[in-house]
Design a protein around this motif. Structure first.
Motif, short mmCIF file in Angstrom:
data_model
loop_
_atom_site.label_atom_id
_atom_site.label_comp_id
_atom_site.label_asym_id
_atom_site.label_seq_id
_atom_site.Cartn_x
_atom_site.Cartn_y
_atom_site.Cartn_z
N VAL A 129 0.83 -1.20 0.00
CA VAL A 129 0.00 0.00 0.00
C VAL A 129 0.86 1.25 0.00
CG1 VAL A 129 -1.74 1.29 1.30
CG2 VAL A 129 -1.90 -1.20 1.14
N VAL A 130 1.92 1.25 0.79
CA VAL A 130 2.81 2.41 0.88
C VAL A 130 3.43 2.73 -0.47
CG1 VAL A 130 4.95 3.26 1.89
CG2 VAL A 130 3.28 2.12 3.33
N THR A 131 3.81 1.71 -1.22
CA THR A 131 4.46 1.94 -2.52
C THR A 131 3.52 2.53 -3.56
OG1 THR A 131 4.02 -0.35 -3.18
CG2 THR A 131 6.14 0.11 -2.14
N TRP A 132 2.22 2.53 -3.28
CA TRP A 132 1.27 3.15 -4.21
C TRP A 132 1.11 4.65 -3.95
CZ3 TRP A 132 -3.08 -1.02 -3.39
CH2 TRP A 132 -2.70 -2.22 -4.02
N THR A 133 1.52 5.14 -2.79
CA THR A 133 1.24 6.52 -2.39
C THR A 133 2.17 7.50 -3.10
OG1 THR A 133 2.72 6.35 -0.49
CG2 THR A 133 0.40 5.77 -0.15
N PRO A 134 1.70 8.70 -3.39
CA PRO A 134 2.52 9.66 -4.15
C PRO A 134 3.74 10.16 -3.39
CG PRO A 134 0.44 10.65 -3.47
CD PRO A 134 0.33 9.19 -3.18
N LEU A 135 3.60 10.41 -2.09
CA LEU A 135 4.76 10.94 -1.36
C LEU A 135 5.87 9.90 -1.28
CD1 LEU A 135 5.94 13.36 0.07
CD2 LEU A 135 4.99 12.50 2.22
N TYR A 136 5.54 8.63 -1.26
CA TYR A 136 6.57 7.59 -1.27
C TYR A 136 7.43 7.72 -2.53
CZ TYR A 136 8.72 3.06 -2.12
OH TYR A 136 9.62 2.06 -2.42
N HIS A 137 6.79 7.91 -3.67
CA HIS A 137 7.54 8.05 -4.92
C HIS A 137 8.40 9.32 -4.91
CE1 HIS A 137 5.78 4.72 -7.23
NE2 HIS A 137 4.69 4.95 -6.52
N ALA A 138 7.88 10.39 -4.29
CA ALA A 138 8.66 11.62 -4.18
C ALA A 138 9.88 11.41 -3.28
CB ALA A 138 7.79 12.74 -3.63
N VAL A 139 9.68 10.72 -2.17
CA VAL A 139 10.78 10.47 -1.25
C VAL A 139 11.84 9.60 -1.90
CG1 VAL A 139 11.40 9.33 0.91
CG2 VAL A 139 9.38 10.78 0.82
N GLU A 140 11.42 8.55 -2.59
CA GLU A 140 12.38 7.67 -3.24
C GLU A 140 13.16 8.40 -4.32
OE1 GLU A 140 13.05 4.16 -2.58
OE2 GLU A 140 12.24 5.10 -0.78
N LEU A 141 12.48 9.26 -5.07
CA LEU A 141 13.15 10.02 -6.13
C LEU A 141 14.20 10.95 -5.56
CD1 LEU A 141 13.30 10.93 -9.11
CD2 LEU A 141 11.41 12.51 -8.61
N LEU A 142 13.83 11.73 -4.55
CA LEU A 142 14.75 12.72 -3.99
C LEU A 142 15.84 12.08 -3.13
CD1 LEU A 142 12.18 15.51 -3.12
CD2 LEU A 142 13.81 15.47 -4.98
N ARG A 143 15.50 11.00 -2.46
CA ARG A 143 16.52 10.32 -1.65
C ARG A 143 17.59 9.71 -2.55
NH1 ARG A 143 13.57 7.05 2.54
NH2 ARG A 143 13.62 8.95 3.78
N GLY A 144 17.18 9.17 -3.68
CA GLY A 144 18.16 8.62 -4.60
C GLY A 144 19.06 9.68 -5.19
N LEU A 145 18.51 10.88 -5.47
CA LEU A 145 19.30 11.95 -6.05
C LEU A 145 20.27 12.56 -5.05
CD1 LEU A 145 16.57 13.76 -8.19
CD2 LEU A 145 18.45 12.36 -9.04
N THR A 146 19.79 12.85 -3.84
CA THR A 146 20.65 13.53 -2.87
C THR A 146 21.72 12.62 -2.28
OG1 THR A 146 19.05 13.07 -1.09
CG2 THR A 146 18.86 15.19 -2.25
N THR A 147 21.50 11.31 -2.33
CA THR A 147 22.51 10.38 -1.81
C THR A 147 23.38 9.79 -2.91
OG1 THR A 147 20.91 8.55 -1.88
CG2 THR A 147 21.10 9.78 0.19
N GLY A 148 23.08 10.13 -4.16
CA GLY A 148 23.91 9.66 -5.26
C GLY A 148 23.73 8.21 -5.63
N VAL A 149 22.49 7.72 -5.49
CA VAL A 149 22.19 6.33 -5.86
C VAL A 149 21.03 6.34 -6.86
CG1 VAL A 149 21.76 4.00 -5.02
CG2 VAL A 149 22.85 5.67 -3.52
N PRO A 150 21.27 6.82 -8.10
CA PRO A 150 20.19 6.85 -9.09
C PRO A 150 19.86 5.43 -9.57
CG PRO A 150 22.26 7.47 -10.10
CD PRO A 150 22.55 7.32 -8.63
N SER A 151 18.63 5.28 -10.03
CA SER A 151 18.19 3.98 -10.56
C SER A 151 17.13 4.22 -11.63
CB SER A 151 17.62 3.11 -9.44
OG SER A 151 16.44 3.67 -8.90
#
Length: 281
Positions: free
Chosen positions: A228-250
Motif C-alpha cells: 500500500v505504501v508503494t502506491w502513495t505519491p509521497l513515497y515516490h517523491a521520497v524515493e526520487l529525492l533520496r536517490g538523487l541527494t545520496t547519489g544512488v540513481p536507478s
C-alpha cells in the motif's frame, strides 16, 4: 494550391480550427500568467504567511534528524546503502516540503477565492477561461512548493546532508512533485462544500507524511502494508529525492516521474472541467 506562411501558422494559433478542436473556445485564452502575477502581488504584502511554511520541515529535521538521530546509528537507504539518520531523513522532508507548499496553496487559498471571494466569477467576465484559472493557480502553487524546496535544499547543503552531485536534479524533481500535488489538490478543492471538508485534506496529507518512508525505511512494514505504501505519491517523491541527494540513481526513478506526470495530467483535466462546470453553469 499554395498556402501562405500566415495560413500555415494560423493552424496552430489559439482561435484556429485545429486549436479549437483540442481546447474548446471560451476555456483557454493563454493568459494564465496573469494569475501568477496577481498572486505574487498579493503575497508581497503578506510575506510572513508565505515564508512560515518553510520552517515546519526544518524543525522536524532538527528535532528528529539530529535529536532522535543520536539514538540511531545508520539506516538502510537506496540500493541497500547505509546512511546516517539525518542524511536519510532530510530528502524525505524535502519531498514533504514540496507537497505541503503546493497542497496548502491549491486547497485553502483556492477554496477561499472560489467560495467566498468569488474571485473566479469576476475573472470569467474577462477573456480568461476556466483552463487559464486552473493553469495559473496550479503554476503559482508549483512556484510556492518550489521555493520551499529550494530553501530547504540550501539548508541541506549548509548542513552537509547532500552527498552527491546528482542533487543538482533535486530541485527540478521537486517542481515536478509540487506540480502534481497542486493539480490534484485543486481538483479536490472543486468538490469541497465547506471548511469542514479540509479535515479530509489533513486526513490524507498527515498519514502520507508519517508513513511514506519519511522517518524509517520501507522494510519495517509488513508485506501487505508495504504494498500500500508503494502506491502513495509521497513515497515516490521520497524515493526520487533520496536517490538523487545520496547519489544512488536507478531506473525506477523514471517510473516515479511517469507517476507524477500522470498525476498532474489527471488533476489538471479534472480541475479545469470542474471549474468550467461550476463557474459557467
Amino acid at each position: 494550391m499554395t498556402r501562405t506562411i500566415d495560413q500555415e501558422s494560423a493552424e496552430v494559433r489559439p482561435g484556429s480550427g485545429l486549436f479549437l478542436r483540442i481546447v474548446p473556445p471560451g476555456l483557454y485564452a493563454g493568459r494564465a500568467r496573469v494569475l501568477v502575477e496577481r498572486s505574487f502581488l498579493v503575497y508581497r504584502r503578506a510575506w510572513l504567511s508565505f515564508v512560515s511554511g518553510f520552517f515546519e520541515p526544518l524543525f522536524f529535521l532538527l528535532s528528529l534528524g539530529y535529536g532522535f538521530g543520536r539514538l540511531v546509528t545508520e539506516v538502510e537507504g537506496p540500493g541497500g546503502h547505509l546512511l546516517s539518520y539525518p542524511v536519510f531523513v532530510a530528502p524525505a522532508l524535502l519531498a514533504a516540503s514540496a507537497m505541503n507548499g503546493a497542497v496548502f496553496d491549491a486547497t485553502y487559498n483556492i477554496f477561499f477565492k472560489f467560495k467566498y471571494a468569488k474571485l473566479y466569477d469576476a475573472m470569467l467576465a474577462t477573456p480568461l477561461g476556466p483552463l487559464d484559472i486552473a493553469v495559473g493557480e496550479i503554476s503559482w502553487a508549483l512556484l510556492r512548493g518550489g521555493m520551499y524546496s529550494a530553501a530547504f535544499l540550501s539548508v541541506m547543503l549548509g548542513m552537509g546532508l547532500v552527498t552527491s552531485a546528482w542533487a543538482l536534479l533535486a530541485l527540478p524533481a521537486c517542481l515536478v512533485v509540487a506540480f502534481a500535488f497542486a493539480a490534484v489538490g485543486m481538483a479536490a478543492t472543486t468538490f469541497m462544500r465547506s471548511w469542514q471538508d479540509f479535515d479530509l485534506v489533513q486526513l490524507v496529507v498527515l498519514p502520507l507524511f508519517l508513513f511514506s518512508t519519511t522517518f524509517y525505511p520501507l522494510s519495517v512494514y509488513p508485506s501487505a502494508v508495504r504494498t500500500v505504501v508503494t502506491w502513495t505519491p509521497l513515497y515516490h517523491a521520497v524515493e526520487l529525492l533520496r536517490g538523487l541527494t545520496t547519489g544512488v540513481p536507478s531506473w525506477s526513478m523514471l517510473g516515479d516521474l511517469v507517476y507524477f506526470a500522470v498525476m498532474a495530467a489527471v488533476g489538471l483535466v479534472i480541475a479545469a472541467r470542474r471549474l468550467g462546470t461550476l463557474l459557467l453553469k
